[in-house]
Design a protein around this motif. Structure first.
Motif, PDB file in Angstrom:
ATOM      1  N   UNK A  32       0.856  -1.190   0.000  1.00  0.00           N
ATOM      2  CA  UNK A  32       0.000   0.000   0.000  1.00  0.00           C
ATOM      3  C   UNK A  32       0.890   1.238   0.000  1.00  0.00           C
ATOM      4  N   UNK A  33       0.687   2.121  -0.982  1.00  0.00           N
ATOM      5  CA  UNK A  33       1.452   3.362  -1.070  1.00  0.00           C
ATOM      6  C   UNK A  33       0.507   4.547  -0.872  1.00  0.00           C
ATOM      7  N   UNK A  34       0.707   5.250   0.224  1.00  0.00           N
ATOM      8  CA  UNK A  34      -0.093   6.435   0.524  1.00  0.00           C
ATOM      9  C   UNK A  34       0.715   7.676   0.177  1.00  0.00           C
ATOM     10  N   UNK A  35       0.100   8.603  -0.538  1.00  0.00           N
ATOM     11  CA  UNK A  35       0.784   9.838  -0.926  1.00  0.00           C
ATOM     12  C   UNK A  35      -0.127  11.028  -0.643  1.00  0.00           C
ATOM     13  N   UNK A  36       0.404  12.031   0.069  1.00  0.00           N
ATOM     14  CA  UNK A  36      -0.395  13.209   0.374  1.00  0.00           C
ATOM     15  C   UNK A  36       0.427  14.242   1.112  1.00  0.00           C
ATOM     16  N   UNK A  37      -0.222  15.308   1.535  1.00  0.00           N
ATOM     17  CA  UNK A  37       0.485  16.383   2.235  1.00  0.00           C
ATOM     18  C   UNK A  37       0.905  15.909   3.624  1.00  0.00           C
ATOM     19  N   UNK A  38       2.148  16.223   3.976  1.00  0.00           N
ATOM     20  CA  UNK A  38       2.690  15.788   5.262  1.00  0.00           C
ATOM     21  C   UNK A  38       2.086  16.604   6.391  1.00  0.00           C
ATOM     22  N   UNK A  75       0.005  -7.744   5.491  1.00  0.00           N
ATOM     23  CA  UNK A  75      -0.663  -9.026   5.360  1.00  0.00           C
ATOM     24  C   UNK A  75      -1.814  -9.058   6.356  1.00  0.00           C
ATOM     25  N   UNK A  76      -2.735  -9.968   6.143  1.00  0.00           N
ATOM     26  CA  UNK A  76      -3.864 -10.107   7.056  1.00  0.00           C
ATOM     27  C   UNK A  76      -3.346 -10.614   8.404  1.00  0.00           C
ATOM     28  N   UNK A  77      -3.759  -9.972   9.486  1.00  0.00           N
ATOM     29  CA  UNK A  77      -3.245 -10.322  10.809  1.00  0.00           C
ATOM     30  C   UNK A  77      -3.603 -11.748  11.213  1.00  0.00           C
ATOM     31  N   UNK A  78      -4.670 -12.303  10.629  1.00  0.00           N
ATOM     32  CA  UNK A  78      -5.081 -13.665  10.956  1.00  0.00           C
ATOM     33  C   UNK A  78      -4.379 -14.711  10.110  1.00  0.00           C
ATOM     34  N   UNK A  79      -3.544 -14.265   9.161  1.00  0.00           N
ATOM     35  CA  UNK A  79      -2.822 -15.195   8.312  1.00  0.00           C
ATOM     36  C   UNK A  79      -3.486 -15.503   6.991  1.00  0.00           C
ATOM     37  N   UNK A 133      -8.032  -9.330   2.001  1.00  0.00           N
ATOM     38  CA  UNK A 133      -9.309  -9.195   1.305  1.00  0.00           C
ATOM     39  C   UNK A 133      -9.374  -7.818   0.644  1.00  0.00           C
ATOM     40  N   UNK A 134      -9.720  -7.788  -0.650  1.00  0.00           N
ATOM     41  CA  UNK A 134      -9.804  -6.518  -1.363  1.00  0.00           C
ATOM     42  C   UNK A 134     -10.906  -5.622  -0.795  1.00  0.00           C
ATOM     43  N   UNK A 135     -11.870  -6.225  -0.098  1.00  0.00           N
ATOM     44  CA  UNK A 135     -12.893  -5.403   0.555  1.00  0.00           C
ATOM     45  C   UNK A 135     -12.258  -4.543   1.650  1.00  0.00           C
ATOM     46  N   UNK A 136     -11.234  -5.097   2.289  1.00  0.00           N
ATOM     47  CA  UNK A 136     -10.518  -4.334   3.310  1.00  0.00           C
ATOM     48  C   UNK A 136      -9.816  -3.134   2.684  1.00  0.00           C
ATOM     49  N   UNK A 137      -9.234  -3.350   1.512  1.00  0.00           N
ATOM     50  CA  UNK A 137      -8.552  -2.258   0.810  1.00  0.00           C
ATOM     51  C   UNK A 137      -9.548  -1.171   0.421  1.00  0.00           C
ATOM     52  N   UNK A 138     -10.713  -1.582  -0.064  1.00  0.00           N
ATOM     53  CA  UNK A 138     -11.732  -0.592  -0.438  1.00  0.00           C
ATOM     54  C   UNK A 138     -12.205   0.192   0.779  1.00  0.00           C
ATOM     55  N   UNK A 168       3.397 -10.749  -7.331  1.00  0.00           N
ATOM     56  CA  UNK A 168       3.098 -12.104  -7.782  1.00  0.00           C
ATOM     57  C   UNK A 168       4.275 -13.018  -7.499  1.00  0.00           C
ATOM     58  N   UNK A 169       4.053 -14.290  -7.114  1.00  0.00           N
ATOM     59  CA  UNK A 169       5.151 -15.213  -6.839  1.00  0.00           C
ATOM     60  C   UNK A 169       6.054 -15.445  -8.035  1.00  0.00           C
ATOM     61  N   UNK A 170       5.565 -15.196  -9.262  1.00  0.00           N
ATOM     62  CA  UNK A 170       6.340 -15.484 -10.463  1.00  0.00           C
ATOM     63  C   UNK A 170       6.956 -14.248 -11.101  1.00  0.00           C
ATOM     64  N   UNK A 171       6.844 -13.098 -10.434  1.00  0.00           N
ATOM     65  CA  UNK A 171       7.414 -11.883 -10.994  1.00  0.00           C
ATOM     66  C   UNK A 171       8.210 -11.159  -9.926  1.00  0.00           C
ATOM     67  N   UNK A 172       9.048 -10.235 -10.362  1.00  0.00           N
ATOM     68  CA  UNK A 172       9.820  -9.425  -9.422  1.00  0.00           C
ATOM     69  C   UNK A 172       9.274  -8.011  -9.333  1.00  0.00           C
ATOM     70  N   UNK A 173       8.251  -7.700 -10.138  1.00  0.00           N
ATOM     71  CA  UNK A 173       7.678  -6.354 -10.149  1.00  0.00           C
ATOM     72  C   UNK A 173       6.254  -6.386  -9.611  1.00  0.00           C
ATOM     73  N   UNK A 174       5.932  -5.536  -8.630  1.00  0.00           N
ATOM     74  CA  UNK A 174       4.580  -5.524  -8.099  1.00  0.00           C
ATOM     75  C   UNK A 174       3.548  -5.161  -9.164  1.00  0.00           C
ATOM     76  N   UNK A 175       2.355  -5.777  -9.054  1.00  0.00           N
ATOM     77  CA  UNK A 175       1.265  -5.443  -9.952  1.00  0.00           C
ATOM     78  C   UNK A 175       0.412  -4.377  -9.289  1.00  0.00           C
ATOM     79  N   UNK A 176       0.176  -3.271 -10.008  1.00  0.00           N
ATOM     80  CA  UNK A 176      -0.527  -2.137  -9.423  1.00  0.00           C
ATOM     81  C   UNK A 176      -1.988  -2.133  -9.817  1.00  0.00           C
ATOM     82  N   UNK A 177      -2.828  -1.714  -8.880  1.00  0.00           N
ATOM     83  CA  UNK A 177      -4.251  -1.592  -9.176  1.00  0.00           C
ATOM     84  C   UNK A 177      -4.670  -0.148  -9.395  1.00  0.00           C
TER      85      UNK A 177
END
Length: 446
Positions: A344-350, A388-392, A396-401, A419-428
């Motif tokens: 998660x990347x948050x960007x805004x005024x400090x 990561x989810x604290x319960x392991x 859940x994307x609902x949490x992100x929303x 992704x486990x098969x890539x070295x670059x994060x996938x952005x939404x």
């Protein structure tokens, strides 16, 4: 009384060889079609390999291949590098910095503090700052508690870097007084901050290892320091918690003996990633080993690295116990930066208390922070959390929303999944507007 005459030793003698044979740095964009060659020739000295690798990683270069030789009193390295976009190195400012940092004036640059901005975790605020080093037993919500204490004590978090591994947490936090934007130097206030942070670390900590807090004023290389802290804390001891790191990241490390040359040979095969070479060289240096020769390469998504080493006293790794310790320490160094969690990347005024608010939101939404990076650029703040989810369970994307709804229009949120098969994060994509972090950095960099 008889006079005693002592031989005169010129204090400049120790650096004579270095001045007669100054380091030579070559940036070659002609030999290879897909990468830049950085060649370094210099008189050998302790720690020189780490210095060179550190400079290259500080300017965000990816090292795909390297050939290292430092036997016979001379140091010769060739690095195949690309920039963050996978292109040749063409930025004149970056090239000049490398040439100066690794060239004859490199030591002068360090003494004067003229380091690449990345060294300071993005510190570009006005005024001085105080660095706090914290290490303790990790638990869900610990970062939130630490940042809440600092906010309550009117401390502004200018930058921070947080690592967790094997249920241990290490972080370097740069703070200043929110009213004056100056470093904290009042011993009474510092003592109060230290006591409250120790109480937080003691909360549910291991009674045998507990937590530790220390202060320093001025510059420290954050990644280097975090490796030192976790190594000193022995985070390599004990097994990795099931599910803590995916199987795809499990490194294969062997230690053999080269009888012909009298070296121990360390072979590493693991999933390739940025700063992998830096992390391994850091650990070998901390363990008092000297790298005489090395070959760095890749096989698809995997890195293949071979190091010919001896201990600083000239001895090789002769016992199985010592070999096993090197394997465990290198495995820990590789894992500290590994994550298949959601980013998660948050960007805004400090503003004062921003980190406390964000970490509280993450905790209240059942998310546990495994790594974090906090950066202040002018009046803008960029906060990156690996969660990561604290319960392991998978996040859940609902949490992100729900997070998007809570931050509203005050900040932008970008969500990435490694992704486990890539070295670059996938952005939404950004919650508000797609804004490149890189362009944001360039806007405030001098």
């Amino acid at each position: 009384m008889a006079r005693v005459y002592w031989p005169y030793f010129d204090p400049e003698y120790e650096t004579l060889n270095h001045r007669i044979n100054p380091p030579r740095v070559s940036i070659d964009n002609d030999t290879c079609n897909d990468c830049t060659l950085v060649k370094v020739d210099s008189v050998n000295k302790p720690g020189i390999l780490l210095e060179v690798v550190q400079v290259l990683t500080d300017v965000d270069l990816a090292i795909s291949k390297a050939y290292i030789s430092s036997d016979g009193g001379w140091f010769m390295d060739v690095f195949h590098v690309t920039d963050k976009q996978g292109n040749k190195l063409t930025d004149r400012k970056t090239i000049e910095y490398i040439e100066k940092a690794l060239g004859p004036k490199g030591n002068t640059l360090v003494r004067e503090g003229k380091t690449w901005p990345g060294n300071r975790v993005g510190l570009h605020s006005n005024g001085d700052y105080t660095a706090i080093e914290l290490i303790g037993t990790d638990r869900t919500g610990l970062l939130s508690e630490i940042s809440a204490v600092l906010a309550d004590l009117h401390c502004n978090v200018v930058a921070a870097e947080v690592w967790t591994h094997n249920m241990r947490l290490a972080c370097v936090v740069y703070i200043n007084d929110y009213a004056t934007c100056r470093a904290l130097d009042d011993p009474i206030r510092l003592s109060a901050i230290e006591e409250q942070l120790k109480n937080v670390l003691r909360g549910q900590g291991d009674v045998n290892r507990g937590g530790h807090t220390s202060f320093s004023v001025g510059f420290t290389h954050t990644d280097r320091r975090l490796h030192q802290m976790m190594f000193a804390d022995r985070d390599y001891e004990g097994g990795v918690i099931d599910g803590d790191v995916a199987v795809s990241f499990k490194p294969i490390i062997t230690v053999d003996h080269c009888e012909e040359k009298g070296y121990s040979v360390v072979n590493v095969r693991c999933k390739d990633r940025t700063k992998l070479l830096f992390d391994i060289v850091c650990t070998l240096t901390d363990m008092q080993y000297v790298v005489f020769h090395a070959s760095i390469g890749s096989d698809g998504p995997y890195a293949i690295q071979e190091y010919y080493i001896r201990h600083m006293d000239g001895c090789t790794l002769d016992t199985e116990v010592e070999k096993a310790r090197v394997v465990k320490c290198l495995e820990a160094a590789i894992r500290r930066r590994v994550s298949e969690d959601v980013t998660l990347e948050f960007c805004g005024r400090d503003r004062v208390g921003l980190l406390s608010e964000l970490t509280r939101l993450l905790r209240e939404n059942g998310l546990s922070v495994t790594r974090a990076g906090v950066t202040t650029l002018g009046d803008q703040a960029v906060n990156v959390f690996y969660v990561k989810d604290a319960s392991g369970n998978p996040v859940d994307m609902k949490t992100i929303e729900a997070l998007r709804q809570e931050i509203g229009q005050t900040m932008m949120l970008d969500v990435k999944k490694v992704s486990p098969n890539t070295t670059t994060p996938e952005s939404s994509g950004w919650a508000k507007k797609n804004l490149s972090i890189g362009s944001l950095f360039e806007r405030f960099l001098p």
